[in-house]
Enzyme design. Structure first.
Site, PDB file in Angstrom:
ATOM      1  CG  ASP A 211      -1.804   1.195   1.318  1.00 23.52           C
ATOM      2  OD1 ASP A 211      -2.761   1.252   0.531  1.00 23.52           O
ATOM      3  OD2 ASP A 211      -1.549   2.084   2.152  1.00 23.52           O
ATOM      4  CD  GLU A 261      -2.260   2.422  -3.341  1.00 20.29           C
ATOM      5  OE1 GLU A 261      -3.400   2.863  -3.576  1.00 20.29           O
ATOM      6  OE2 GLU A 261      -1.785   2.347  -2.195  1.00 20.29           O
TER       7      GLU A 261
END
Length: 532
Positions: A211, A261
């Site tokens: 993330d 990401e």
């Protein structure tokens, strides 16, 4: 249960990966929240869909201030979802069905309930415990001003990224105050995350999604933010690459893979994360946010393939995720692209048009070279739900002072059985987010019995996808507004023009997102796969 250390398989180069937002997937214990028992009960459905792997959004112990992205303990499953033993069982049962597991790691920050942060609060200013985070004195008389002026990472939020404590120190949080940023210059932070990776690889996971992968490293001087300044004080800093090289060494011990990401406009800098000793793959946000326009889509595809080619990494293709307006709704609007800053309440959409385009887009994405991610419910053609304001839970909504509808509209619990309470989600009470009226019309059991359904299209597309082989993409001559390309002896044609299009020479029609017209032409907003 660890992965084998020999016979490496590069399955991830062409995989179909299904994203599971556990809280909204299926409720196994009837308490209104999706859980691991619910996922385990649906493994046969996922196997029939034909996916190669499951990516799970965070399932760890969390106060749920940001949908689980505020992690209090990476080695404990949140009780709302189940137990560690159940997670291990799920990983093993999925693998028996040929489905691998990818877990989500959130390295930029932890929850304010994490033991490290609680110890830092108790220890006070100047303590070693606070060195694990970014604690600083304030500026101005009495230190009443934040240490710098960095912007929030929640688009539309004007809230500060610093919170002051009663003892006078401020701490940094690029997201919410409940998500304090870690200090990645500290060796203990680096060691802890390597240990976390090993913990999950030892339990049989095949990969890790990272993330906010470009945010970890911060300029140690914490200077004020100046738009366009290079290097950025908190995005895409060069120190990140040493971090991911150390992670890659851990993953290689287990034949594990990473997907990052990484939201970066610079193609060359994006590709650096995909060098052979760093991340295996990264999400392709240009394709996800691209409008339903032929020229724009072709440019996105070409740019994506070009930026991956120098480092030999496979592209990824995704239409939607847990943060983004669902495809059916987005493609039915006047503006068909996606931009966080443009989200607004009451944006009109034509769901019939959006569904037709989403069907065509499904075949387009599945035909492209690389890996494909499918967000749960996309295979059912779910639209974005209008969540009543009083039911919204997403902090993005509140930190925008109520102007941003937030992300809950794409996180509504799935409909499984049309005639069951709460569309078969499994709850004995109102699910954690309300399902819209008519949600049961999208139920998986209805679609499984309908050969013309979105579910039937996804099942067929995933099953037939190997016809494209592993070769490169070659564009074919086509009229304006039509995308046509070949991979091996299979062709994909997508018509985005206003008039029907003649098909190129072919021997057989393999699959279509909709029927051809009476003259055998491809209607607008329709895609087909052909055998050359």
């Amino acid at each position: 249960m660890g992965q084998p250390r020999h016979g490496r398989q590069e399955w991830w180069r062409s995989a179909v990966i299904y994203q599971v937002y556990v809280r909204s997937f299926a409720d196994g214990d009837g308490d209104g929240t999706g859980d691991l028992a619910g996922v385990r009960s649906k493994l046969p459905y996922l196997a029939e869909l034909g996916v190669d792997a499951l990516w799970f959004n965070p399932w760890y112990l969390s106060p749920m201030k940001d949908g689980g992205y505020d992690v209090a303990d990476y080695r404990v499953i949140d009780p709302a979802f189940g137990t560690l033993a159940e997670a291990e069982k799920l990983i093993a049962e999925a693998r028996e069905l040929g489905i691998r597991t990818i877990v989500d790691i959130v390295p930029n920050h932890v929850s304010d309930q994490h033991p490290w942060f609680r110890a830092a609060l108790a220890a006070g200013p100047g303590s070693p415990e606070r060195d694990l985070f970014h604690f600083r004195p304030g500026r101005g008389p009495g230190g009443h001003l934040p240490p710098n002026d960095w912007p929030s990472q929640f688009v539309g939020s004007t809230d500060p990224v610093w919170t002051r404590l009663p003892d006078g120190d401020w701490y940094l949080h690029l997201f919410t105050p409940e998500q304090p940023d870690l200090n990645w210059a500290h060796p203990a932070v680096r060691q802890e995350h390597q240990d976390i990776l090993r913990f999950w690889f030892e339990r049989g996971v095949a990969g890790v999604r990272i993330d906010s992968a470009a945010l970890l490293a911060k300029d140690p001087e914490l200077p004020d933010f100046v738009a366009g300044r290079d290097p950025n004080p908190f995005v895409d800093r060069d120190e990140l690459h040493d971090i991911y090289r150390s992670w890659r060494a851990v993953a290689d011990d287990y034949d594990g893979v990473f997907v990052g990401e990484v939201w970066l406009p610079d193609a060359e800098r994006f590709a650096r994360y995909l060098r052979p000793d760093e991340l295996h793959t990264a999400f392709n946000f240009s394709f996800l946010s691209c409008p339903w326009e032929a020229d724009r889509l072709r440019t996105s595809i070409d740019t994506t393939l070009a930026e991956h080619a120098p480092v030999g990494a496979p592209a990824t293709w995704v239409l939607c995720n847990h943060d983004v307006t669902r495809t059916v709704t987005r493609y039915g609007r006047a503006e068909t692209g996606f931009d966080f800053a443009a989200k607004a309440f009451g944006t009109p959409t034509d769901l019939a048009l959006g569904t037709r385009r989403a069907r065509a887009a499904a075949l387009l994405s599945l035909a492209l070279p690389g890996a494909v991610y499918v967000y749960q419910g996309e295979e059912l053609g779910l639209p974005e739900a209008d969540i009543p304001r009083e039911s919204i839970q997403d902090p993005m909504h509140f930190r925008s002072q109520g102007t941003d509808p937030g992300r809950d509209g794409c996180r509504v619990p799935l409909p499984w059985a049309a005639d069951a309470p709460y569309a078969g989600f499994g709850s004995r009470q109102e699910p954690w987010l309300p399902q819209p009226a008519g949600w049961s019309a999208y139920a998986a059991d209805l679609q499984a019995a309908d050969p013309g359904s979105m579910l039937a299209l996804y099942r067929a597309g995933i099953r037939l996808r190997p016809v494209f082989g592993t070769g490169p993409l070659a564009w074919l001559p086509s009229p304006e507004g039509v995308l046509a390309f070949a991979r091996g002896d299979a062709l994909c044609v997508v018509n985005l023009a206003d008039t029907p299009a003649r098909l190129p020479d072919h021997s057989r029609l393999l699959l279509g997102s909709g029927p051809l017209d009476e003259e055998g032409r491809l209607p607008k907003d329709t895609a087909v796969w052909l055998r050359a």
